[in-house]
Design a protein around this motif. Structure first.
Motif, PDB file in Angstrom:
ATOM      1  N   ARG A  33      42.318  37.104  49.092  1.00 25.14           N
ATOM      2  CA  ARG A  33      41.539  36.470  48.027  1.00 25.14           C
ATOM      3  C   ARG A  33      40.148  37.105  47.994  1.00 25.14           C
ATOM      4  NH1 ARG A  33      45.188  32.950  46.677  1.00 25.14           N
ATOM      5  NH2 ARG A  33      46.208  31.612  48.159  1.00 25.14           N
ATOM      6  N   PHE A  34      39.676  37.347  46.796  1.00 26.46           N
ATOM      7  CA  PHE A  34      38.360  37.939  46.614  1.00 26.46           C
ATOM      8  C   PHE A  34      37.330  36.839  46.410  1.00 26.46           C
ATOM      9  CE2 PHE A  34      41.459  41.023  44.926  1.00 26.46           C
ATOM     10  CZ  PHE A  34      41.214  42.067  45.805  1.00 26.46           C
ATOM     11  N   ALA A  35      36.149  37.041  46.972  1.00 25.92           N
ATOM     12  CA  ALA A  35      35.055  36.094  46.764  1.00 25.92           C
ATOM     13  C   ALA A  35      34.697  36.103  45.275  1.00 25.92           C
ATOM     14  CB  ALA A  35      33.853  36.499  47.607  1.00 25.92           C
ATOM     15  N   PRO A  36      34.176  34.998  44.755  1.00 24.19           N
ATOM     16  CA  PRO A  36      33.810  34.954  43.336  1.00 24.19           C
ATOM     17  C   PRO A  36      32.893  36.120  42.951  1.00 24.19           C
ATOM     18  CG  PRO A  36      33.642  32.769  44.310  1.00 24.19           C
ATOM     19  CD  PRO A  36      33.901  33.729  45.436  1.00 24.19           C
ATOM     20  N   GLY A  37      33.256  36.815  41.888  1.00 23.54           N
ATOM     21  CA  GLY A  37      32.474  37.945  41.414  1.00 23.54           C
ATOM     22  C   GLY A  37      32.707  39.248  42.160  1.00 23.54           C
ATOM     23  N   LYS A  38      33.568  39.243  43.166  1.00 27.06           N
ATOM     24  CA  LYS A  38      33.842  40.441  43.963  1.00 27.06           C
ATOM     25  C   LYS A  38      35.224  40.986  43.639  1.00 27.06           C
ATOM     26  CE  LYS A  38      30.030  40.118  46.328  1.00 27.06           C
ATOM     27  NZ  LYS A  38      28.967  41.078  46.246  1.00 27.06           N
ATOM     28  N   SER A  39      35.398  42.293  43.811  1.00 32.31           N
ATOM     29  CA  SER A  39      36.709  42.912  43.587  1.00 32.31           C
ATOM     30  C   SER A  39      37.183  43.647  44.834  1.00 32.31           C
ATOM     31  CB  SER A  39      36.644  43.871  42.401  1.00 32.31           C
ATOM     32  OG  SER A  39      35.714  44.900  42.662  1.00 32.31           O
ATOM     33  N   GLU A  40      36.504  43.403  45.974  1.00 30.91           N
ATOM     34  CA  GLU A  40      36.888  44.035  47.238  1.00 30.91           C
ATOM     35  C   GLU A  40      36.839  43.006  48.355  1.00 30.91           C
ATOM     36  OE1 GLU A  40      35.490  48.085  48.281  1.00 30.91           O
ATOM     37  OE2 GLU A  40      34.679  47.116  50.091  1.00 30.91           O
ATOM     38  N   CYS A  54      52.500  42.518  55.994  1.00 29.50           N
ATOM     39  CA  CYS A  54      52.264  42.694  54.560  1.00 29.50           C
ATOM     40  C   CYS A  54      51.290  41.649  54.030  1.00 29.50           C
ATOM     41  CB  CYS A  54      53.570  42.605  53.785  1.00 29.50           C
ATOM     42  SG  CYS A  54      54.699  43.964  54.145  1.00 29.50           S
ATOM     43  N   TYR A  55      50.434  42.111  53.153  1.00 30.40           N
ATOM     44  CA  TYR A  55      49.483  41.271  52.443  1.00 30.40           C
ATOM     45  C   TYR A  55      49.790  41.395  50.963  1.00 30.40           C
ATOM     46  CZ  TYR A  55      46.962  41.292  56.841  1.00 30.40           C
ATOM     47  OH  TYR A  55      46.631  41.150  58.161  1.00 30.40           O
ATOM     48  N   PHE A  56      49.311  40.428  50.191  1.00 31.89           N
ATOM     49  CA  PHE A  56      49.539  40.459  48.751  1.00 31.89           C
ATOM     50  C   PHE A  56      48.222  40.237  48.031  1.00 31.89           C
ATOM     51  CE2 PHE A  56      53.560  39.466  50.595  1.00 31.89           C
ATOM     52  CZ  PHE A  56      54.479  40.112  49.800  1.00 31.89           C
ATOM     53  N   VAL A  57      48.099  40.865  46.877  1.00 28.28           N
ATOM     54  CA  VAL A  57      46.931  40.687  46.027  1.00 28.28           C
ATOM     55  C   VAL A  57      47.432  40.463  44.601  1.00 28.28           C
ATOM     56  CG1 VAL A  57      46.619  43.157  45.653  1.00 28.28           C
ATOM     57  CG2 VAL A  57      44.679  41.625  45.397  1.00 28.28           C
ATOM     58  N   ASN A  58      46.796  39.529  43.896  1.00 26.64           N
ATOM     59  CA  ASN A  58      47.148  39.293  42.494  1.00 26.64           C
ATOM     60  C   ASN A  58      46.421  40.287  41.623  1.00 26.64           C
ATOM     61  OD1 ASN A  58      49.009  37.138  42.351  1.00 26.64           O
ATOM     62  ND2 ASN A  58      47.389  35.713  42.914  1.00 26.64           N
ATOM     63  N   GLY A  59      47.144  40.851  40.666  1.00 32.11           N
ATOM     64  CA  GLY A  59      46.536  41.813  39.768  1.00 32.11           C
ATOM     65  C   GLY A  59      47.167  41.774  38.398  1.00 32.11           C
ATOM     66  N   LYS A  60      46.564  42.513  37.485  1.00 36.19           N
ATOM     67  CA  LYS A  60      47.049  42.617  36.116  1.00 36.19           C
ATOM     68  C   LYS A  60      47.542  44.041  35.884  1.00 36.19           C
ATOM     69  CE  LYS A  60      43.601  39.310  34.575  1.00 36.19           C
ATOM     70  NZ  LYS A  60      42.340  39.146  33.850  1.00 36.19           N
ATOM     71  N   ALA A  61      48.495  44.194  34.987  1.00 41.58           N
ATOM     72  CA  ALA A  61      48.997  45.520  34.643  1.00 41.58           C
ATOM     73  C   ALA A  61      47.846  46.399  34.176  1.00 41.58           C
ATOM     74  CB  ALA A  61      50.065  45.422  33.556  1.00 41.58           C
ATOM     75  N   GLY A  62      47.807  47.627  34.677  1.00 44.48           N
ATOM     76  CA  GLY A  62      46.767  48.572  34.315  1.00 44.48           C
ATOM     77  C   GLY A  62      45.610  48.629  35.294  1.00 44.48           C
ATOM     78  N   GLN A  63      45.476  47.626  36.162  1.00 43.48           N
ATOM     79  CA  GLN A  63      44.409  47.657  37.159  1.00 43.48           C
ATOM     80  C   GLN A  63      44.759  48.652  38.264  1.00 43.48           C
ATOM     81  OE1 GLN A  63      44.102  43.370  38.157  1.00 43.48           O
ATOM     82  NE2 GLN A  63      41.968  43.542  37.480  1.00 43.48           N
ATOM     83  N   THR A  64      43.724  49.212  38.888  1.00 46.90           N
ATOM     84  CA  THR A  64      43.911  50.147  39.989  1.00 46.90           C
ATOM     85  C   THR A  64      43.678  49.424  41.306  1.00 46.90           C
ATOM     86  OG1 THR A  64      43.213  52.016  38.636  1.00 46.90           O
ATOM     87  CG2 THR A  64      43.143  52.316  41.022  1.00 46.90           C
TER      88      THR A  64
END
Length: 116
Positions: A33-40, A54-64
């Motif tokens: 989980r990312f802190a509010p306003g953070k992407s890392e 294994c870890y998981f991250v939520n993302g949207k199509a097209g994000q790197t």
């Protein structure tokens, strides 16, 4: 007598399946989980000999998605690639796995993940 044995075996089997399901949910879906306003975000972990976490991250199509891993023993990598750095453009939205593989003895590691 046979019925009692069958009932006990059935109860033991049910208990085993229940414990396995709980363990899988507890350890199989470690969300980053990312802190509010953070992407890392970074996570520290410990991994056994010849194991995978294994870890998981939520993302949207097209994000790197970018990930990097380091360890005290130097024998970890992202997936089986042998690479310490990973980059992937998500083609579908939702949970995306990032797996740390250990090719050596038990060690500690740091995984840093970003998504933009």
């Amino acid at each position: 007598m046979k019925r009692e044995i069958f009932t006990k075996l059935s109860a033991a089997g049910f208990l085993f399946v229940l414990i396995s399901a709980v363990a899988n949910n507890a350890f199989g879906n470690i969300m980053i989980r990312f802190a509010p306003g953070k992407s890392e975000a970074s996570v520290n972990g410990r991994i056994g000999t010849a194991r995978r976490t294994c870890y998981f991250v939520n993302g949207k199509a097209g994000q790197t998605l970018k990930a990097s891993v380091s360890s005290t023993s130097g024998f970890v990598s992202i997936f089986e690639s042998g690479e310490l750095d990973y980059e992937y453009v998500l083609d579908v939205p939702g949970k995306t796995p990032i797996c740390v593989d250990n090719l050596g003895r038990s060690t500690t590691f740091k995984l840093t993940v970003s998504i933009k």
